[in-house]
Motif scaffolding. Structure first.
Motif, mmCIF file in Angstrom:
data_model
loop_
_atom_site.group_PDB
_atom_site.id
_atom_site.type_symbol
_atom_site.label_atom_id
_atom_site.label_comp_id
_atom_site.label_asym_id
_atom_site.label_seq_id
_atom_site.Cartn_x
_atom_site.Cartn_y
_atom_site.Cartn_z
ATOM 1 N N ARG A 142 1.249 16.698 -7.765
ATOM 2 C CA ARG A 142 2.538 16.092 -7.422
ATOM 3 C C ARG A 142 3.547 16.717 -8.190
ATOM 4 N NH1 ARG A 142 -0.071 11.367 -8.250
ATOM 5 N NH2 ARG A 142 0.999 10.722 -10.196
ATOM 6 N N LEU A 149 4.108 11.555 -0.044
ATOM 7 C CA LEU A 149 2.740 12.389 -0.347
ATOM 8 C C LEU A 149 1.953 12.744 0.982
ATOM 9 C CD1 LEU A 149 1.429 10.508 -3.510
ATOM 10 C CD2 LEU A 149 2.655 12.629 -3.324
ATOM 11 N N GLY A 150 1.273 13.790 1.273
ATOM 12 C CA GLY A 150 0.525 13.786 2.155
ATOM 13 C C GLY A 150 1.477 13.540 3.701
ATOM 14 N N VAL A 204 1.039 -1.146 0.076
ATOM 15 C CA VAL A 204 0.133 0.042 -0.080
ATOM 16 C C VAL A 204 0.749 1.183 -0.004
ATOM 17 C CG1 VAL A 204 -2.167 -1.189 1.050
ATOM 18 C CG2 VAL A 204 -0.253 -0.131 2.530
ATOM 19 N N LEU A 205 1.962 1.359 -0.418
ATOM 20 C CA LEU A 205 2.981 2.205 -0.667
ATOM 21 C C LEU A 205 3.419 2.852 0.644
ATOM 22 C CD1 LEU A 205 1.560 3.888 -4.212
ATOM 23 C CD2 LEU A 205 3.439 2.124 -3.832
ATOM 24 N N ILE A 237 -5.820 5.824 3.536
ATOM 25 C CA ILE A 237 -7.034 6.334 3.153
ATOM 26 C C ILE A 237 -8.298 5.192 3.510
ATOM 27 C CG2 ILE A 237 -8.566 7.325 1.399
ATOM 28 C CD1 ILE A 237 -5.742 8.318 0.014
ATOM 29 N N ALA A 238 -7.818 4.075 3.420
ATOM 30 C CA ALA A 238 -8.835 2.892 3.625
ATOM 31 C C ALA A 238 -9.178 3.032 5.217
ATOM 32 C CB ALA A 238 -8.202 1.681 3.259
ATOM 33 N N LEU A 277 -9.511 14.948 -1.030
ATOM 34 C CA LEU A 277 -10.211 14.033 -0.210
ATOM 35 C C LEU A 277 -11.133 14.712 0.634
ATOM 36 C CD1 LEU A 277 -7.014 11.731 0.879
ATOM 37 C CD2 LEU A 277 -8.462 11.016 -0.733
ATOM 38 N N ARG A 331 8.303 1.004 -3.855
ATOM 39 C CA ARG A 331 8.388 2.390 -4.761
ATOM 40 C C ARG A 331 8.149 3.531 -4.052
ATOM 41 N NH1 ARG A 331 3.930 2.746 -8.165
ATOM 42 N NH2 ARG A 331 2.204 1.317 -7.336
ATOM 43 N N GLU A 384 -4.226 16.398 -0.130
ATOM 44 C CA GLU A 384 -5.325 16.167 0.982
ATOM 45 C C GLU A 384 -6.635 16.725 0.520
ATOM 46 O OE1 GLU A 384 -2.307 16.802 1.925
ATOM 47 O OE2 GLU A 384 -1.969 15.507 3.574
ATOM 48 N N MET A 444 -8.724 5.749 7.053
ATOM 49 C CA MET A 444 -9.169 7.084 7.480
ATOM 50 C C MET A 444 -10.868 7.160 7.036
ATOM 51 S SD MET A 444 -6.890 10.347 6.808
ATOM 52 C CE MET A 444 -6.773 10.060 5.164
ATOM 53 N N GLY A 479 1.322 8.677 2.062
ATOM 54 C CA GLY A 479 0.163 9.363 2.977
ATOM 55 C C GLY A 479 -0.594 8.740 3.958
ATOM 56 N N ALA A 480 -1.434 9.133 4.675
ATOM 57 C CA ALA A 480 -2.062 8.431 5.578
ATOM 58 C C ALA A 480 -2.872 7.412 4.870
ATOM 59 C CB ALA A 480 -3.100 9.428 6.288
HETATM 60 N N1 COA Z 1 -3.823 4.757 1.565
HETATM 61 C C1 COA Z 1 -4.202 3.573 1.248
HETATM 62 N N2 COA Z 1 -3.906 2.911 0.467
HETATM 63 C C2 COA Z 1 -3.005 3.421 -0.309
HETATM 64 C C3 COA Z 1 -2.571 4.746 -0.436
HETATM 65 C C4 COA Z 1 -2.887 5.519 0.667
HETATM 66 N N3 COA Z 1 -2.626 6.610 1.080
HETATM 67 N N4 COA Z 1 -1.743 5.022 -1.368
HETATM 68 C C5 COA Z 1 -1.581 3.923 -2.370
HETATM 69 N N5 COA Z 1 -2.393 2.954 -1.632
HETATM 70 C C6 COA Z 1 -2.698 1.555 -2.320
HETATM 71 C C7 COA Z 1 -3.691 1.713 -3.444
HETATM 72 O O1 COA Z 1 -4.914 1.657 -2.959
HETATM 73 C C8 COA Z 1 -3.060 0.257 -4.101
HETATM 74 O O2 COA Z 1 -3.619 -0.790 -3.472
HETATM 75 P P1 COA Z 1 -4.473 -1.995 -4.184
HETATM 76 O O3 COA Z 1 -3.145 -2.548 -5.021
HETATM 77 O O4 COA Z 1 -4.993 -2.712 -3.283
HETATM 78 O O5 COA Z 1 -5.448 -1.118 -5.245
HETATM 79 C C9 COA Z 1 -1.716 0.235 -3.718
HETATM 80 O O6 COA Z 1 -1.121 1.018 -2.888
HETATM 81 C C10 COA Z 1 -0.639 0.623 -5.065
HETATM 82 O O7 COA Z 1 -1.385 2.149 -5.275
HETATM 83 P P2 COA Z 1 -1.633 2.620 -6.865
HETATM 84 O O8 COA Z 1 -2.524 3.593 -6.822
HETATM 85 O O9 COA Z 1 -2.212 1.375 -7.439
HETATM 86 O O10 COA Z 1 -0.320 2.734 -7.471
HETATM 87 P P3 COA Z 1 -0.044 3.971 -8.674
HETATM 88 O O11 COA Z 1 1.393 3.790 -8.746
HETATM 89 O O12 COA Z 1 -1.055 3.731 -9.759
HETATM 90 O O13 COA Z 1 -0.385 5.273 -8.037
HETATM 91 C C11 COA Z 1 -0.061 7.123 -6.379
HETATM 92 C C12 COA Z 1 0.583 5.843 -7.031
HETATM 93 C C13 COA Z 1 0.980 7.284 -5.083
HETATM 94 C C14 COA Z 1 -0.055 8.053 -7.057
HETATM 95 C C15 COA Z 1 -1.665 6.668 -5.678
HETATM 96 O O14 COA Z 1 -1.448 5.547 -4.958
HETATM 97 C C16 COA Z 1 -2.067 7.582 -4.740
HETATM 98 O O15 COA Z 1 -2.697 8.882 -5.283
HETATM 99 N N6 COA Z 1 -2.218 7.661 -3.440
HETATM 100 C C17 COA Z 1 -2.710 8.407 -2.330
HETATM 101 C C18 COA Z 1 -2.169 9.536 -2.208
HETATM 102 C C19 COA Z 1 -2.823 10.338 -1.258
HETATM 103 O O16 COA Z 1 -3.772 10.972 -1.503
HETATM 104 N N7 COA Z 1 -2.220 10.460 -0.186
HETATM 105 C C20 COA Z 1 -2.694 11.689 0.878
HETATM 106 C C21 COA Z 1 -3.430 10.843 1.946
HETATM 107 S S1 COA Z 1 -3.914 12.061 3.027
#
Ligand code: COA
Length: 260
Positions: A167, A109-110, A25-26, A68-69, A137, A60, A134, A71, A65-66
Protein backbone atom coordinates in the motif's frame (compact mmCIF):
# COMPACT_ATOMS: atom_id res chain seq x y z
CA UNK A 1 -32.66 10.37 -9.41
CA UNK A 2 -33.19 6.59 -9.07
CA UNK A 3 -32.58 4.84 -5.75
CA UNK A 4 -29.93 2.11 -5.53
CA UNK A 5 -29.12 -0.31 -2.70
CA UNK A 6 -25.30 -0.13 -2.72
CA UNK A 7 -24.65 3.43 -3.83
CA UNK A 8 -26.25 6.84 -4.00
CA UNK A 9 -26.55 9.00 -7.08
CA UNK A 10 -27.34 12.66 -6.42
CA UNK A 11 -27.60 15.75 -8.57
CA UNK A 12 -26.09 19.06 -7.42
CA UNK A 13 -26.84 21.53 -10.20
CA UNK A 14 -24.93 20.34 -13.25
CA UNK A 15 -22.85 17.86 -11.23
CA UNK A 16 -23.82 14.26 -10.42
CA UNK A 17 -22.24 12.61 -7.38
CA UNK A 18 -22.07 8.82 -7.21
CA UNK A 19 -21.14 7.58 -3.72
CA UNK A 20 -20.24 3.91 -3.16
CA UNK A 21 -22.19 3.12 -0.03
CA UNK A 22 -21.30 -0.14 1.71
CA UNK A 23 -19.12 1.38 4.44
CA UNK A 24 -19.39 -1.74 6.65
CA UNK A 25 -17.20 -3.59 4.12
CA UNK A 26 -15.21 -0.53 3.02
CA UNK A 27 -17.37 -0.26 -0.13
CA UNK A 28 -16.11 -3.58 -1.51
CA UNK A 29 -17.36 -4.21 -5.04
CA UNK A 30 -19.69 -7.16 -5.37
CA UNK A 31 -21.83 -8.01 -8.40
CA UNK A 32 -24.70 -5.84 -7.18
CA UNK A 33 -22.44 -2.78 -6.77
CA UNK A 34 -20.93 -3.28 -10.21
CA UNK A 35 -24.36 -3.76 -11.82
CA UNK A 36 -25.87 -0.75 -10.07
CA UNK A 37 -22.83 1.44 -10.72
CA UNK A 38 -22.86 0.53 -14.42
CA UNK A 39 -26.54 1.44 -14.63
CA UNK A 40 -26.00 4.69 -12.72
CA UNK A 41 -23.11 5.72 -14.98
CA UNK A 42 -25.14 4.90 -18.10
CA UNK A 43 -27.99 7.04 -16.74
CA UNK A 44 -25.60 9.95 -16.19
CA UNK A 45 -24.20 9.53 -19.71
CA UNK A 46 -27.67 10.00 -21.20
CA UNK A 47 -28.59 13.01 -19.04
CA UNK A 48 -27.91 16.24 -20.96
CA UNK A 49 -28.21 18.28 -17.75
CA UNK A 50 -25.22 16.55 -16.10
CA UNK A 51 -21.92 18.13 -17.10
CA UNK A 52 -19.55 16.41 -14.64
CA UNK A 53 -19.67 13.16 -12.66
CA UNK A 54 -17.91 12.81 -9.29
CA UNK A 55 -17.24 9.37 -7.79
CA UNK A 56 -16.50 8.97 -4.08
CA UNK A 57 -16.99 6.55 -1.20
CA UNK A 58 -18.93 6.64 2.08
CA UNK A 59 -16.94 6.21 5.29
CA UNK A 60 -13.19 5.55 5.44
CA UNK A 61 -12.77 3.99 2.00
CA UNK A 62 -13.18 5.05 -1.59
CA UNK A 63 -13.39 1.35 -2.47
CA UNK A 64 -11.27 -1.38 -0.81
CA UNK A 65 -11.42 -3.64 -3.85
CA UNK A 66 -13.51 -6.48 -5.15
CA UNK A 67 -15.67 -8.20 -2.54
CA UNK A 68 -13.41 -11.06 -1.47
CA UNK A 69 -16.26 -12.81 0.37
CA UNK A 70 -18.26 -12.98 -2.86
CA UNK A 71 -15.25 -13.84 -5.03
CA UNK A 72 -14.13 -16.67 -2.79
CA UNK A 73 -16.80 -19.12 -4.02
CA UNK A 74 -16.60 -18.25 -7.73
CA UNK A 75 -15.42 -20.79 -10.29
CA UNK A 76 -13.50 -19.78 -13.41
CA UNK A 77 -16.65 -19.27 -15.50
CA UNK A 78 -18.20 -17.03 -12.82
CA UNK A 79 -14.90 -15.16 -12.54
CA UNK A 80 -15.10 -14.41 -16.28
CA UNK A 81 -18.64 -13.04 -15.92
CA UNK A 82 -17.49 -10.85 -13.01
CA UNK A 83 -14.40 -9.60 -14.86
CA UNK A 84 -16.41 -8.83 -18.00
CA UNK A 85 -19.02 -6.96 -15.95
CA UNK A 86 -16.22 -4.93 -14.38
CA UNK A 87 -14.71 -4.16 -17.77
CA UNK A 88 -18.10 -3.00 -19.07
CA UNK A 89 -18.41 -0.71 -16.05
CA UNK A 90 -14.84 0.65 -16.47
CA UNK A 91 -15.18 1.16 -20.23
CA UNK A 92 -18.50 2.97 -19.78
CA UNK A 93 -16.90 5.22 -17.19
CA UNK A 94 -13.88 5.92 -19.38
CA UNK A 95 -16.03 6.63 -22.46
CA UNK A 96 -18.65 8.71 -20.65
CA UNK A 97 -19.19 11.94 -22.63
CA UNK A 98 -18.83 14.00 -19.45
CA UNK A 99 -15.61 14.36 -17.46
CA UNK A 100 -15.41 12.08 -14.42
CA UNK A 101 -13.50 13.01 -11.25
CA UNK A 102 -12.59 10.43 -8.59
CA UNK A 103 -12.68 12.05 -5.14
CA UNK A 104 -10.55 9.51 -3.28
CA UNK A 105 -11.35 9.80 0.40
CA UNK A 106 -9.64 6.70 1.86
CA UNK A 107 -8.63 3.14 0.91
CA UNK A 108 -8.39 2.86 -2.87
CA UNK A 109 -7.31 -0.73 -3.40
CA UNK A 110 -7.63 -3.35 -6.12
CA UNK A 111 -10.91 -2.79 -7.96
CA UNK A 112 -11.18 0.59 -6.21
CA UNK A 113 -7.99 1.76 -7.88
CA UNK A 114 -9.27 0.29 -11.15
CA UNK A 115 -12.40 2.45 -10.85
CA UNK A 116 -10.23 5.50 -10.14
CA UNK A 117 -8.00 4.69 -13.14
CA UNK A 118 -11.04 4.71 -15.45
CA UNK A 119 -11.88 8.27 -14.31
CA UNK A 120 -10.44 11.30 -16.09
CA UNK A 121 -9.00 12.96 -12.99
CA UNK A 122 -8.08 11.66 -9.53
CA UNK A 123 -8.03 13.96 -6.49
CA UNK A 124 -6.95 12.32 -3.24
CA UNK A 125 -7.38 13.22 0.41
CA UNK A 126 -4.18 12.99 2.49
CA UNK A 127 -5.64 9.91 4.22
CA UNK A 128 -6.05 7.98 0.96
CA UNK A 129 -4.06 4.81 0.45
CA UNK A 130 -3.51 3.04 -2.84
CA UNK A 131 -2.55 -0.45 -3.85
CA UNK A 132 -3.05 -3.44 -6.11
CA UNK A 133 -2.91 -6.29 -3.57
CA UNK A 134 -4.47 -9.01 -5.75
CA UNK A 135 -1.43 -11.33 -5.95
CA UNK A 136 -1.65 -12.04 -2.19
CA UNK A 137 -5.07 -13.53 -3.04
CA UNK A 138 -3.57 -15.58 -5.85
CA UNK A 139 -5.11 -13.50 -8.65
CA UNK A 140 -4.24 -10.42 -10.73
CA UNK A 141 -6.25 -7.21 -11.22
CA UNK A 142 -9.22 -8.10 -13.42
CA UNK A 143 -10.89 -4.76 -14.12
CA UNK A 144 -8.22 -3.07 -16.22
CA UNK A 145 -5.38 -2.01 -13.89
CA UNK A 146 -2.68 -4.03 -15.65
CA UNK A 147 -3.26 -1.83 -18.69
CA UNK A 148 -4.61 1.50 -17.40
CA UNK A 149 -2.05 1.83 -14.60
CA UNK A 150 0.78 0.92 -16.99
CA UNK A 151 -0.39 3.59 -19.42
CA UNK A 152 -0.68 6.19 -16.65
CA UNK A 153 2.43 5.63 -14.52
CA UNK A 154 4.49 3.24 -16.65
CA UNK A 155 4.99 -0.52 -16.67
CA UNK A 156 7.77 -0.58 -14.05
CA UNK A 157 5.77 1.24 -11.35
CA UNK A 158 2.70 -0.85 -12.17
CA UNK A 159 4.74 -4.03 -11.86
CA UNK A 160 6.14 -2.90 -8.52
CA UNK A 161 2.61 -2.25 -7.21
CA UNK A 162 1.25 -5.58 -8.48
CA UNK A 163 4.28 -7.74 -7.67
CA UNK A 164 4.62 -6.44 -4.08
CA UNK A 165 0.98 -5.59 -3.30
CA UNK A 166 2.33 -2.83 -1.03
CA UNK A 167 0.00 0.00 0.00
CA UNK A 168 1.26 3.48 -0.83
CA UNK A 169 0.29 6.80 0.69
CA UNK A 170 -1.26 9.74 -1.14
CA UNK A 171 2.02 11.72 -1.33
CA UNK A 172 3.75 8.82 -3.07
CA UNK A 173 0.78 8.35 -5.41
CA UNK A 174 1.12 12.03 -6.32
CA UNK A 175 4.86 11.75 -6.89
CA UNK A 176 4.38 8.89 -9.37
CA UNK A 177 1.52 10.61 -11.21
CA UNK A 178 -1.16 8.18 -10.06
CA UNK A 179 -3.26 11.12 -8.78
CA UNK A 180 -3.53 14.70 -10.02
CA UNK A 181 -3.59 16.37 -6.63
CA UNK A 182 -3.60 15.68 -2.88
CA UNK A 183 -5.63 17.90 -0.56
CA UNK A 184 -6.25 17.99 3.21
CA UNK A 185 -8.91 15.46 4.22
CA UNK A 186 -11.56 18.04 5.13
CA UNK A 187 -11.14 19.89 1.83
CA UNK A 188 -11.58 16.98 -0.59
CA UNK A 189 -15.20 17.41 -1.61
CA UNK A 190 -15.05 21.23 -1.74
CA UNK A 191 -11.99 21.05 -4.00
CA UNK A 192 -13.61 18.51 -6.29
CA UNK A 193 -16.94 20.36 -6.42
CA UNK A 194 -15.09 23.58 -7.29
CA UNK A 195 -13.22 21.77 -10.08
CA UNK A 196 -16.52 20.35 -11.37
CA UNK A 197 -18.10 23.82 -11.31
CA UNK A 198 -15.20 25.22 -13.31
CA UNK A 199 -15.61 22.45 -15.92
CA UNK A 200 -19.36 23.15 -16.05
CA UNK A 201 -18.69 26.74 -17.13
CA UNK A 202 -16.68 25.72 -20.22
CA UNK A 203 -18.09 25.12 -23.68
CA UNK A 204 -19.52 21.65 -23.21
CA UNK A 205 -19.18 20.46 -26.80
CA UNK A 206 -15.52 21.51 -26.79
CA UNK A 207 -14.90 19.84 -23.45
CA UNK A 208 -16.48 16.55 -24.53
CA UNK A 209 -14.61 16.56 -27.83
CA UNK A 210 -11.36 17.26 -25.97
CA UNK A 211 -11.96 14.18 -23.82
CA UNK A 212 -12.55 12.05 -26.94
CA UNK A 213 -9.43 13.34 -28.68
CA UNK A 214 -7.23 12.66 -25.66
CA UNK A 215 -8.70 9.22 -24.94
CA UNK A 216 -8.66 8.06 -28.55
CA UNK A 217 -5.44 9.79 -29.51
CA UNK A 218 -3.43 8.15 -26.75
CA UNK A 219 -4.15 4.75 -28.34
CA UNK A 220 -3.06 5.87 -31.84
CA UNK A 221 0.26 6.61 -33.45
CA UNK A 222 1.34 10.27 -33.13
CA UNK A 223 0.62 11.27 -36.76
CA UNK A 224 -2.91 9.86 -36.70
CA UNK A 225 -3.57 11.33 -33.26
CA UNK A 226 -2.44 14.78 -34.36
CA UNK A 227 -4.70 14.55 -37.44
CA UNK A 228 -7.56 13.72 -35.06
CA UNK A 229 -6.76 16.90 -33.14
CA UNK A 230 -6.78 18.99 -36.33
CA UNK A 231 -10.12 17.50 -37.48
CA UNK A 232 -11.72 18.11 -34.10
CA UNK A 233 -10.32 21.66 -33.86
CA UNK A 234 -11.76 22.39 -37.31
CA UNK A 235 -15.17 20.81 -36.51
CA UNK A 236 -15.59 23.02 -33.50
CA UNK A 237 -15.38 26.16 -35.64
CA UNK A 238 -18.85 25.30 -36.94
CA UNK A 239 -20.44 25.27 -33.48
CA UNK A 240 -22.56 28.05 -31.95
CA UNK A 241 -20.58 27.73 -28.70
CA UNK A 242 -17.36 28.60 -30.53
CA UNK A 243 -18.95 31.79 -31.95
CA UNK A 244 -20.35 32.70 -28.53
CA UNK A 245 -17.10 31.94 -26.67
CA UNK A 246 -14.96 34.12 -28.91
CA UNK A 247 -17.56 36.90 -29.15
CA UNK A 248 -17.92 36.96 -25.34
CA UNK A 249 -14.15 37.28 -24.92
CA UNK A 250 -13.96 40.22 -27.32
CA UNK A 251 -17.00 41.89 -25.71
CA UNK A 252 -15.37 41.38 -22.26
CA UNK A 253 -18.30 39.40 -20.82
CA UNK A 254 -18.95 35.85 -19.66
CA UNK A 255 -20.05 33.44 -22.42
CA UNK A 256 -23.61 32.25 -22.52
CA UNK A 257 -23.17 28.79 -24.04
CA UNK A 258 -26.07 26.82 -25.50
CA UNK A 259 -24.10 23.53 -25.39
CA UNK A 260 -24.21 23.19 -29.15
N1 COA B 1 -13.91 -7.55 0.36
C1 COA B 1 -14.75 -7.93 1.32
N2 COA B 1 -14.76 -7.39 2.55
C2 COA B 1 -13.86 -6.43 2.81
C3 COA B 1 -12.94 -5.99 1.85
C4 COA B 1 -12.99 -6.59 0.56
N3 COA B 1 -12.18 -6.20 -0.43
N4 COA B 1 -12.17 -5.02 2.39
C5 COA B 1 -12.61 -4.87 3.65
N5 COA B 1 -13.63 -5.72 3.92
C6 COA B 1 -14.35 -5.86 5.17
C7 COA B 1 -13.54 -6.61 6.21
O1 COA B 1 -13.66 -8.00 6.02
C8 COA B 1 -14.19 -6.12 7.48
O2 COA B 1 -15.40 -6.81 7.68
P1 COA B 1 -15.78 -7.36 9.17
O3 COA B 1 -15.98 -6.12 9.97
O4 COA B 1 -17.03 -8.14 8.94
O5 COA B 1 -14.61 -8.17 9.63
C9 COA B 1 -14.56 -4.68 7.17
O6 COA B 1 -14.57 -4.58 5.74
C10 COA B 1 -13.56 -3.66 7.69
O7 COA B 1 -12.27 -4.04 7.24
P2 COA B 1 -11.02 -4.33 8.23
O8 COA B 1 -10.09 -5.26 7.50
O9 COA B 1 -11.49 -4.75 9.57
O10 COA B 1 -10.42 -2.85 8.31
P3 COA B 1 -8.88 -2.46 8.57
O11 COA B 1 -8.87 -0.99 8.77
O12 COA B 1 -8.27 -3.33 9.61
O13 COA B 1 -8.14 -2.81 7.19
C11 COA B 1 -7.88 -2.82 4.79
C12 COA B 1 -8.50 -2.11 6.01
C13 COA B 1 -8.41 -2.11 3.56
C14 COA B 1 -6.36 -2.73 4.83
C15 COA B 1 -8.31 -4.32 4.79
O14 COA B 1 -9.72 -4.37 4.97
C16 COA B 1 -7.99 -5.05 3.51
O15 COA B 1 -6.84 -5.42 3.29
N6 COA B 1 -9.02 -5.27 2.64
C17 COA B 1 -8.84 -6.03 1.43
C18 COA B 1 -8.16 -5.21 0.35
C19 COA B 1 -7.93 -6.05 -0.89
O16 COA B 1 -7.25 -7.04 -0.88
N7 COA B 1 -8.54 -5.59 -2.01
C20 COA B 1 -8.38 -6.22 -3.29
C21 COA B 1 -9.38 -7.27 -3.51
S1 COA B 1 -9.14 -8.02 -5.10
Amino acid sequence: MKTYTTLTLEREGHTAVLTFNRPEVLNALNTTVATEALEAVETVGCDPEVRVLILTGAGRAFVAGADIAEMQSKNAQQARVYSELGHRFMNTLQDLPQPVIAAINGFCLGGGLEVALACDIRIAAEAAQFGLPETILGIIPGWGATQRAARLVGAARTKEMIFTGTRIKAAEALAMGLVNRVVPDGELMDTVREMAASMSRQGQTALRRAKQVINRGIELGLDEALRLEIDTFVDLFDTPDRCEGMRAFLEKRKPNFSGA
